[in-house]
Motif scaffolding. Structure first.
Motif, PDB file in Angstrom:
ATOM      1  N   LEU A 200      26.851  43.245  37.103  1.00 37.99           N
ATOM      2  CA  LEU A 200      27.072  41.942  37.729  1.00 37.99           C
ATOM      3  C   LEU A 200      27.561  40.933  36.693  1.00 37.99           C
ATOM      4  CD1 LEU A 200      26.877  40.108  40.201  1.00 37.99           C
ATOM      5  CD2 LEU A 200      24.473  39.708  39.645  1.00 37.99           C
ATOM      6  N   VAL A 201      27.007  41.013  35.490  1.00 35.13           N
ATOM      7  CA  VAL A 201      27.438  40.121  34.410  1.00 35.13           C
ATOM      8  C   VAL A 201      28.905  40.363  34.077  1.00 35.13           C
ATOM      9  CG1 VAL A 201      27.091  39.484  31.995  1.00 35.13           C
ATOM     10  CG2 VAL A 201      25.112  39.982  33.445  1.00 35.13           C
TER      11      VAL A 201
ATOM     12  N   LEU B 272      26.132  47.717  48.822  1.00 34.56           N
ATOM     13  CA  LEU B 272      25.654  46.742  47.839  1.00 34.56           C
ATOM     14  C   LEU B 272      26.721  46.447  46.785  1.00 34.56           C
ATOM     15  CD1 LEU B 272      21.927  47.783  47.281  1.00 34.56           C
ATOM     16  CD2 LEU B 272      22.822  45.795  48.500  1.00 34.56           C
ATOM     17  N   LEU B 273      27.579  47.418  46.526  1.00 34.22           N
ATOM     18  CA  LEU B 273      28.659  47.170  45.572  1.00 34.22           C
ATOM     19  C   LEU B 273      29.582  46.072  46.083  1.00 34.22           C
ATOM     20  CD1 LEU B 273      29.966  47.959  42.921  1.00 34.22           C
ATOM     21  CD2 LEU B 273      31.246  49.732  44.130  1.00 34.22           C
ATOM     22  N   SER B 274      29.839  46.074  47.393  1.00 25.79           N
ATOM     23  CA  SER B 274      30.660  45.007  47.972  1.00 25.79           C
ATOM     24  C   SER B 274      29.925  43.667  47.891  1.00 25.79           C
ATOM     25  CB  SER B 274      31.011  45.337  49.424  1.00 25.79           C
ATOM     26  OG  SER B 274      29.843  45.381  50.236  1.00 25.79           O
ATOM     27  N   VAL B 275      28.604  43.704  48.081  1.00 31.16           N
ATOM     28  CA  VAL B 275      27.798  42.485  47.939  1.00 31.16           C
ATOM     29  C   VAL B 275      27.859  41.982  46.505  1.00 31.16           C
ATOM     30  CG1 VAL B 275      25.466  41.529  48.054  1.00 31.16           C
ATOM     31  CG2 VAL B 275      26.260  43.101  49.836  1.00 31.16           C
ATOM     32  N   TRP B 276      27.797  42.913  45.557  1.00 35.46           N
ATOM     33  CA  TRP B 276      27.854  42.581  44.129  1.00 35.46           C
ATOM     34  C   TRP B 276      29.176  41.869  43.801  1.00 35.46           C
ATOM     35  CZ3 TRP B 276      23.114  42.987  43.411  1.00 35.46           C
ATOM     36  CH2 TRP B 276      22.513  43.166  42.176  1.00 35.46           C
ATOM     37  N   CYS B 277      30.261  42.435  44.303  1.00 35.20           N
ATOM     38  CA  CYS B 277      31.580  41.853  44.034  1.00 35.20           C
ATOM     39  C   CYS B 277      31.686  40.455  44.651  1.00 35.20           C
ATOM     40  CB  CYS B 277      32.686  42.762  44.585  1.00 35.20           C
ATOM     41  SG  CYS B 277      32.870  44.337  43.718  1.00 35.20           S
ATOM     42  N   TYR B 278      31.241  40.328  45.883  1.00 31.78           N
ATOM     43  CA  TYR B 278      31.309  39.038  46.562  1.00 31.78           C
ATOM     44  C   TYR B 278      30.432  38.003  45.858  1.00 31.78           C
ATOM     45  CZ  TYR B 278      31.034  35.516  50.256  1.00 31.78           C
ATOM     46  OH  TYR B 278      31.081  34.342  50.954  1.00 31.78           O
ATOM     47  N   ALA B 279      29.217  38.426  45.474  1.00 31.30           N
ATOM     48  CA  ALA B 279      28.292  37.509  44.804  1.00 31.30           C
ATOM     49  C   ALA B 279      28.860  37.051  43.460  1.00 31.30           C
ATOM     50  CB  ALA B 279      26.937  38.189  44.599  1.00 31.30           C
ATOM     51  N   ALA B 280      29.429  37.989  42.706  1.00 27.63           N
ATOM     52  CA  ALA B 280      30.001  37.634  41.405  1.00 27.63           C
ATOM     53  C   ALA B 280      31.160  36.656  41.573  1.00 27.63           C
ATOM     54  CB  ALA B 280      30.475  38.898  40.684  1.00 27.63           C
TER      55      ALA B 280
ATOM     56  N   THR C 160      30.954  32.675  40.106  1.00 24.42           N
ATOM     57  CA  THR C 160      31.840  32.108  39.091  1.00 24.42           C
ATOM     58  C   THR C 160      32.079  30.627  39.333  1.00 24.42           C
ATOM     59  OG1 THR C 160      33.769  32.826  40.388  1.00 24.42           O
ATOM     60  CG2 THR C 160      33.021  34.274  38.607  1.00 24.42           C
ATOM     61  N   HIS C 161      31.775  30.169  40.538  1.00 27.35           N
ATOM     62  CA  HIS C 161      31.910  28.753  40.867  1.00 27.35           C
ATOM     63  C   HIS C 161      30.551  28.036  40.811  1.00 27.35           C
ATOM     64  CE1 HIS C 161      35.994  29.657  42.105  1.00 27.35           C
ATOM     65  NE2 HIS C 161      35.538  30.595  42.907  1.00 27.35           N
ATOM     66  N   GLN C 162      29.491  28.769  40.438  1.00 29.43           N
ATOM     67  CA  GLN C 162      28.152  28.187  40.291  1.00 29.43           C
ATOM     68  C   GLN C 162      27.674  28.483  38.876  1.00 29.43           C
ATOM     69  OE1 GLN C 162      26.712  26.368  42.686  1.00 29.43           O
ATOM     70  NE2 GLN C 162      28.352  26.755  44.171  1.00 29.43           N
ATOM     71  N   LYS C 163      28.052  27.661  37.945  1.00 28.41           N
ATOM     72  CA  LYS C 163      27.849  27.948  36.526  1.00 28.41           C
ATOM     73  C   LYS C 163      26.379  28.095  36.150  1.00 28.41           C
ATOM     74  CE  LYS C 163      32.201  27.899  35.619  1.00 28.41           C
ATOM     75  NZ  LYS C 163      32.896  29.163  35.294  1.00 28.41           N
ATOM     76  N   GLN C 164      25.516  27.292  36.754  1.00 23.94           N
ATOM     77  CA  GLN C 164      24.097  27.349  36.392  1.00 23.94           C
ATOM     78  C   GLN C 164      23.489  28.696  36.776  1.00 23.94           C
ATOM     79  OE1 GLN C 164      22.354  23.905  38.268  1.00 23.94           O
ATOM     80  NE2 GLN C 164      22.831  22.585  36.535  1.00 23.94           N
ATOM     81  N   ILE C 165      23.820  29.172  37.979  1.00 26.18           N
ATOM     82  CA  ILE C 165      23.297  30.462  38.429  1.00 26.18           C
ATOM     83  C   ILE C 165      23.880  31.590  37.594  1.00 26.18           C
ATOM     84  CG2 ILE C 165      23.168  32.056  40.369  1.00 26.18           C
ATOM     85  CD1 ILE C 165      23.262  29.689  42.245  1.00 26.18           C
ATOM     86  N   ALA C 166      25.165  31.510  37.310  1.00 19.61           N
ATOM     87  CA  ALA C 166      25.814  32.538  36.509  1.00 19.61           C
ATOM     88  C   ALA C 166      25.195  32.619  35.118  1.00 19.61           C
ATOM     89  CB  ALA C 166      27.310  32.252  36.396  1.00 19.61           C
TER      90      ALA C 166
END
Length: 226
Positions: free
Chosen positions: A23-24, A160-168, A172-178
């Motif tokens: 995810l990172v 879940l891989l699709s969820v991972w891609c979507y979440a990542a 990228t637009h939520q810097k604090q969470i990232a």
């Protein structure tokens, strides 16, 4: 229905435990998305790399058909060892993003946007290299599950891989969470890996609780480099 639920939970826990670091990396990929590196290329490269990792883990499923289950369950010592090693020798890889950026620098020199683009294959290779240790977890997991459970787990993995891609992509637009995931996600992984190893071993009674505890203590001492 109970077996189905167990297979789903197993798939979810295993995927999360083995793909936190992925995810990172996806966060880094999507953060660099532009005309040279498009989001669909990142997703396709990720799916290709993950599919190859699953294929390389299939010997675990085949061996489970001919080798006694309680013997195969001892392979649960592998994720257990990985978890203990990560816990006692935990070092933050502060250069992770820098290394990944170095790997994907060639994106800037390529303007291709087709299925043969170097971007896709580069991401695929990075995904395989980063997830190579996942094979040591997937092999014993596949070995201790029947074919129907294996299929459920695989479906869960790819969903879940699709969820991972979507979440990542969104993160990228939520810097604090990232930043939080980048800095603290690795602290959770060792405990999940140890739990996964214990479940694999204990569910088929490959070792008694006392023996398992003794092995954990031995591994803790042996892997403590400090």
């Amino acid at each position: 229905m109970n077996d189905l639920l167990i297979s789903i939970i197993t798939g979810v826990v295993t995927f999360i435990a083995t793909n936190i670091d992925d995810l990172v990396i996806l966060l880094v990929f999507f953060a660099q998305a532009d005309d040279n590196l498009q989001p669909w290329q990142i997703v396709l490269g990720q799916y290709l790399g993950f599919t190859i990792l699953v294929i390389l883990s299939l010997p675990g499923l085949l061996s489970g058909l001919i080798i006694p289950t309680n013997w195969i369950s001892l392979l649960g010592l592998i994720p257990l060892s990985i978890g203990i090693s990560s816990l006692v020798n935990q070092e933050q890889d502060t250069n992770l993003s820098a290394e990944i950026n170095t790997e994907i620098t060639p994106f800037a020199s390529s303007s291709q946007s087709n299925l043969l683009s170097s971007q896709i294959y580069t991401i695929t290779l990075i995904t395989i290299a980063n997830g190579s240790d996942n094979i040591t977890v997937y092999i014993p997991l596949f070995s201790t599950n029947k074919l129907d459970s294996f299929l459920v787990i695989i479906v869960v993995f790819f969903l879940l891989l699709s969820v991972w891609c979507y979440a990542a992509y969104k993160l990228t637009h939520q810097k604090q969470i990232a930043n939080f995931l980048t800095n603290y996600g690795s602290y959770v992984v060792p405990f999940v890996m140890m739990g996964l190893g214990v479940v694999i071993i204990y569910q088929n009674q490959a070792l008694s609780p006392i023996k398992l505890l003794g092995i954990c203590l031995c591994l803790l001492v042996l892997m403590n480099k400090n």
